[in-house]
Each structure stands twice: as structure tokens, then as C-alpha cells.
Scaffold this motif. Structure first.
Motif, PDB file in Angstrom:
ATOM      1  N   GLY A 175       0.815  -1.206   0.000  1.00 33.65           N
ATOM      2  CA  GLY A 175       0.000   0.000   0.000  1.00 33.65           C
ATOM      3  C   GLY A 175       0.845   1.250   0.000  1.00 33.65           C
ATOM      4  N   HIS A 176       0.171   2.376   0.039  1.00 32.67           N
ATOM      5  CA  HIS A 176       0.824   3.677  -0.025  1.00 32.67           C
ATOM      6  C   HIS A 176       1.714   3.893   1.204  1.00 32.67           C
ATOM      7  N   ALA A 177       2.832   4.596   1.016  1.00 33.99           N
ATOM      8  CA  ALA A 177       3.783   4.809   2.113  1.00 33.99           C
ATOM      9  C   ALA A 177       3.143   5.517   3.299  1.00 33.99           C
ATOM     10  N   SER A 178       2.140   6.363   3.051  1.00 36.10           N
ATOM     11  CA  SER A 178       1.504   7.100   4.152  1.00 36.10           C
ATOM     12  C   SER A 178       0.741   6.189   5.100  1.00 36.10           C
ATOM     13  N   PHE A 179       0.422   4.970   4.667  1.00 32.46           N
ATOM     14  CA  PHE A 179      -0.362   4.070   5.506  1.00 32.46           C
ATOM     15  C   PHE A 179       0.432   3.565   6.711  1.00 32.46           C
ATOM     16  N   GLY A 210      -1.819  -0.143  11.197  1.00 33.17           N
ATOM     17  CA  GLY A 210      -0.405  -0.033  10.883  1.00 33.17           C
ATOM     18  C   GLY A 210      -0.225  -0.003   9.381  1.00 33.17           C
ATOM     19  N   HIS A 211       0.743  -0.758   8.864  1.00 44.99           N
ATOM     20  CA  HIS A 211       0.945  -0.800   7.415  1.00 44.99           C
ATOM     21  C   HIS A 211       0.272  -2.015   6.785  1.00 44.99           C
ATOM     22  N   PHE A 212      -0.694  -2.604   7.495  1.00 47.88           N
ATOM     23  CA  PHE A 212      -1.425  -3.755   6.971  1.00 47.88           C
ATOM     24  C   PHE A 212      -2.873  -3.356   6.651  1.00 47.88           C
TER      25      PHE A 212
END
Length: 565
Positions: A147-151, A173-175
Motif C-alpha cells: 500500500g501507499h507509504a503514508s499508511f 499499521g501498514h497492513f
């Protein structure tokens, strides 16, 4: 890069790595070059749980094998391997497209947190391809990385919701992930999907499995949602759970008049399903299950009835040979002619058509096991008749009115029963108000706790609360276990947990995981009950007192200085 080997039990280790990418790379390498004796591997955010058979290998041998794999990774070879793996994934891994209606309760607030509008948030969520990294929490729940880095800035909720509807698309988080069933959850809800993530009527019940690629498709404004499904494998469809009353075979049966507090089918469980988020489950006291089957002459893994605290009553249709083991109960047989007699426990006994059997309340221990010559005619789910009460996989619990059919695990005309030594009755059967000593292997997160708390772990008496079940035993102590200062308020990335793990939530009161525990957990595990005391743990009733005795210290093996970090 660096890696650590942490003890997880006397039959499991936890390999800790710097990040998800290296974890998945090592997991792929271990799948291709699987060490001898390994039974299950559970990858997570930065760890791989490796469970093994102690009679076939040791923790040291597996760690040596892992070190050999890691040592091959110099910077150039690692880059080439990653490029090759990426190319292979792009060409061959399955792509699953999931339609999403972006109507989640947290969509607007999350957009504000990221300092964008909801249109941009949706564009970012649908504009990337995700990798199905690992399964956990519930069958069909898969952590989707990418996903997008901002996530990376997306937090979990300060307090989890008590109920998140099935089909909710969420971020934490990033998931990203999709909740496969109604369940508690603390992730940010951004939408819903009409596609079932877990469906036992499909050939492959889990829509997404580790290694798949996933893309989310915005159908918010579509008049009709397009359902995207992966290609079928061609295997026969898995059958949904059935109640025992629906069995269609004819012959002998037990008509249930009273089922007691909880009576479920159990066997040795289902191995090899962790990729779909399904744990092994199975009988909590395997010794009692095996003994019951031996008494009636069945193969030891034949499905039995596991009952909590007695209170069963059934009438026989046709003849049968039975045995009841486990928790201490009184057994009364009433013949069709009205004669009554007490049947000794831990012995095979024959019943005729019309006979009734009553199992009294347990006086010591918690769970008793009922085996019948030939086994029970019950539908297997994913290769096992075990009922997993957390994942809701397996046959339905037995209810009053069910006619539980006798199966054909052994020839019906062979009435020879194998009597087993009386040592089973001499086992320790825990009682309320009495202490039960359980041997403990420290790790994998023992170092998260203050030294004073580790002393309390073994010196303090832990009361077994009434909130205990097949998922775990909730313990209550006068003094909670406290984390060291550097770990207070720290969120542990989800990692694999073992049967017998002693997990410590934020309140400091431990939970001892039993057979239906989740595959992964986010609270630190201070230790695990040694395998030789797992059956005993399954027999500890509410009101009993647990004492822990450390039999294996916390020792960390570390590998440093590899190229490519």
C-alpha cells in the motif's frame, strides 16, 4: 542483517528478524528447504514460529539449519534472490481482486489524520497491489502488506470495538485486511465487501492465502457489485459443519437426552491448515482420548465426545461398546428392563438396545471422554472431526435430541476391547481449591517483564477463573505481572503462539492458551507449559490454583553481522 532464536516451548522456537520482507524471504526458503521434524510454521510480522516433533529433531538443529540459510545471503545474492522472487511472484502468484464499498465508520477520521480527503484515501488504497503476508486471528483473516507509504502512520484504535461485522475492510499499521466473521477488532474500518473471505462450501475455503496478490476495487458507486473470485482448484468442495443429528447412516446410535455444559467432537486435530488461519485444535486431554479409544479397540485417533463437567444422559439404539475416561465421574446404566447398576470408569462396557447411560457431575478434573466401538459417524471438516470453538470450524456441538450414529472405524462384528492398564485412573485429577503444579519453559518474551514479576510468576498462586474455556485458562493473581519500563505501552507486532503459551495482557493477569487458541497474538508470552503437562492443564477446573515451576530457562541465540543488513 541480524536474527534471534527465542524459545517458545519445549517443542517450538521463534525466529525473530528485522522486518517483514526478510521474514517472508526466510519463510519461503524454509518451505523450499524444510528441516526434518518440523510440524508447523507460522510466519508473522517479524517472526516465524517453528513447531517440531522432539523425537525427530531438536531446537538446536533447526536453528543451525536457519543459520545456514541466513548465511547464504550476502548483499549481491540477496538482491538477485529478491529480484527473482519478485519476478516469479508477478508471473505466477494468484491475484485476487476484492470489490469494496468505501463506507467504513473510520473513513473520514482516517483521511483527516492523514491530512487528505476521502477520495484521495480511496485512491491510495485501490492504487496499490498488496501481498498476502500471513494468516492469523481467525480463519480467512490474512494480513495484507503493502500500500501507499503514508499508511505506515495508520494507528489502531485506542480501544477495540466489541463487534466488527464480517466483510469489514480495515487498516492497522501498514497492513490491510478483511474481517471474515463478526468479531472484536481494533483496526480502522474504511469499507465493506460482499465477498466471503471464508466459506467452507468452496474447494478452497480461504479466499486469500499467504503468497497471493490482492488488489482492492472501488465499487462504491456501482449499481451492482461485481464479485471477483479466484479460480477453483478442481478439488471436491469442503462440506460445511453438520450437527450429529443429521447423520444418515443406519444402525446403532446414542440418542442424547442431556448434553451437559459443553459436549463436542474431538480427535487429534487438523495439521497443515495454518496458511488459512486454522489452528490444530483437537482434544484437550489427549491421553484420556487415546485411552478411551484403546479400551474399546479403536485406532487411538478416532473421534470421541469431549464433555465438560459431566451431566450427560443418553439412550442406546442398538448395541454398542463404550468407555468413559478423563474427569472423575459416576456412571449409571439403566437397562431396558429397568435394572440399574454402577459402571466403573476407565473400563469398556457393553450396552444393548434401549439401555440408558447417565454420567454424573465431575468430582475431580474437568473434561471426560466418551468413546464407542467403531467411532462416531460425524462429518470431518478440513480433514478432522475436531470442533474448534474459536474458529467455529468442525462439527456442531452435541445437543439434546441429537441421534449420534455409531461409525465403522473397526469391524462391527469384532467385539474385542483392548483393556489398558489401570494407571490412567491414578493420574492427578485437579480439584477446585487445590494447587496444581505446571512445568514452564520460559520465552519467547520473558525479557519484557521485570525481574520481580518473573519471581512472582513462580512464587505466587494463580486462581483459575470461571471465564476459562477451550481457548484458554484465565488466571488471577494478587499481584499482576509488570513489564520493564522500556516495554510499557509498547505494542508487540502479532506473532505465532503455541499450545500452552502463557500470554500476559496489559492488565498483567496471564492467560494460558489451550487447544483453540488463536494462531497469532499481540501480547507478550512469558513462557509456555511443558508438553508433558498440557493434558493436565486441560483438566484444571475453575477454582483450582495453578503454580508454575520453571524447567527450562530463557536463553536467546543471536546471529549478527550478516551481509545485506
Amino acid at each position: 542483517m541480524s536474527a534471534r532464536c527465542l524459545p517458545a516451548s519445549d517443542r517450538a522456537i521463534l525466529i525473530e528478524l528485522p522486518d517483514l520482507a526478510k521474514t517472508l524471504a526466510l519463510f519461503e526458503a524454509l518451505q523450499s528447504d524444510r528441516p526434518v521434524g518440523v510440524e508447523e510454521m507460522v510466519p508473522a510480522a517479524c517472526t516465524i514460529l517453528i513447531e517440531f516433533a522432539p523425537y525427530a529433531t531438536t531446537a538446536a538443529r533447526i536453528w543451525q539449519h536457519v543459520q545456514r540459510l541466513l548465511a547464504r545471503w550476502d548483499a549481491e545474492a540477496q538482491a538477485q534472490a529478491q529480484g527473482s522472487a519478485a519476478a516469479k511472484q508477478a508471473l505466477h502468484s494468484r491475484l485476487v481482486e476484492i470489490p469494496v464499498v468505501y463506507d467504513g465508520a473510520d473513513l473520514s477520521s482516517l483521511a483527516q489524520l492523514l491530512d487528505i480527503d476521502t477520495t484521495e484515501l480511496i485512491a491510495r488504497h485501490t492504487g496499490a497491489e498488496y501481498q498476502a503476508a500471513f494468516a492469523g486471528f481467525a480463519p480467512g483473516f490474512v494480513y495484507l502488506a503493502g500500500g501507499h507509504a503514508s499508511f505506515d502512520k495508520v494507528p489502531r484504535l485506542p480501544s477495540p470495538r466489541t463487534k466488527v461485522p464480517a466483510g469489514s475492510v480495515a487498516m492497522g499499521g501498514h497492513f490491510s485486511a478483511v474481517y471474515p466473521k463478526d468479531s472484536p477488532g481494533g483496526w480502522q474500518l474504511i469499507g465493506t465487501t460482499p465477498v466471503a473471505m471464508w466459506d467452507l462450501s468452496r474447494a478452497e475455503p480461504a479466499l486469500v492465502q499467504p503468497g497471493f496478490r490482492v488488489r482492492f476495487v472501488d465499487v462504491t458507486r456501482a449499481s451492482q457489485s461485481t464479485v471477483f473470485l479466484p479460480a477453483k482448484s478442481g478439488a471436491a468442495p469442503a462440506q460445511p459443519p453438520e450437527s450429529a443429528a443429521k447423520a444418515s447412516t443406519t444402525g446403532s446410535a446414542l440418542t442424547i437426552k442431556a448434553a451437559g455444559l459443553q459436549t463436542v467432537f474431538q480427535d487429534l486435530g487438523r495439521l497443515g491448515q495454518t496458511g488459512m488461519g486454522v489452528s490444530v485444535s483437537g482434544a484437550l486431554d489427549r491421553q484420556s482420548m487415546r485411552t478411551a479409544n484403546r479400551l474399546v479397540g479403536n485406532p487411538t485417533g478416532t473421534a470421541v465426545l469431549e464433555n465438560v463437567m459431566g451431566g450427560m444422559h443418553w439412550q442406546c439404539q442398538g448395541s454398542a461398546v463404550l468407555a468413559i475416561t478423563g474427569a472423575r465421574v459416576a456412571i449409571e446404566v439403566t437397562t431396558a428392563q429397568g435394572q440399574r447398576f454402577q459402571q466403573p470408569q476407565d473400563q469398556a462396557f457393553a450396552v444393548d438396545d434401549g439401555d440408558q447411560v447417565r454420567v454424573g457431575p465431575s468430582t475431580a478434573g474437568l473434561r471426560c471422554y466418551v468413546a464407542v466401538r467403531g467411532g462416531f459417524e460425524v462429518q470431518a471438516v478440513l480433514g478432522s472431526c475436531a470442533t474448534d470453538t474459536l474458529a467455529m470450524v468442525g462439527p456442531a456441538a452435541v445437543q439434546a435430541g441429537d441421534a449420534v450414529q455409531v461409525g465403522q472405524a473397526v469391524p462391527a462384528n469384532d467385539l474385542h476391547a483392548v483393556q489398558w492398564p489401570a494407571a490412567h485412573a491414578a493420574r492427578q485429577w485437579p480439584q477446585a481449591g487445590e494447587p496444581v503444579w505446571l512445568d514452564l519453559v520460559l520465552g519467547p518474551r520473558t525479557d519484557w517483564f521485570e525481574p520481580q514479576s518473573l519471581q512472582l510468576l513462580t512464587e505466587q498462586v494463580w486462581e483459575v477463573t470461571a471465564q476459562s474455556n477451550r481457548v484458554g485458562i484465565r488466571l488471577q493473581g494478587a499481584h499482576p505481572l509488570l513489564r520493564q519500563a522500556q516495554y510499557q505501552g509498547v505494542e508487540l507486532p502479532s506473532e505465532g503462539t503455541v499450545l500452552g503459551a502463557v500470554q500476559v495482557p496489559a492488565n498483567g493477569q496471564p492467560v494460558l492458551f489451550l487447544a483453540d487458541h488463536p494462531l497469532t497474538g499481540g501480547y507478550p508470552v512469558v513462557g509456555a507449559v511443558a508438553s508433558h503437562h498440557i493434558d493436565l492443564a486441560g483438566q484444571v477446573p475453575p477454582g483450582a490454583q495453578v503454580r508454575f515451576r520453571v524447567v527450562q530457562p530463557f536463553v536467546v541465540e543471536q546471529l549478527n553481522g550478516l551481509e545485506g543488513e
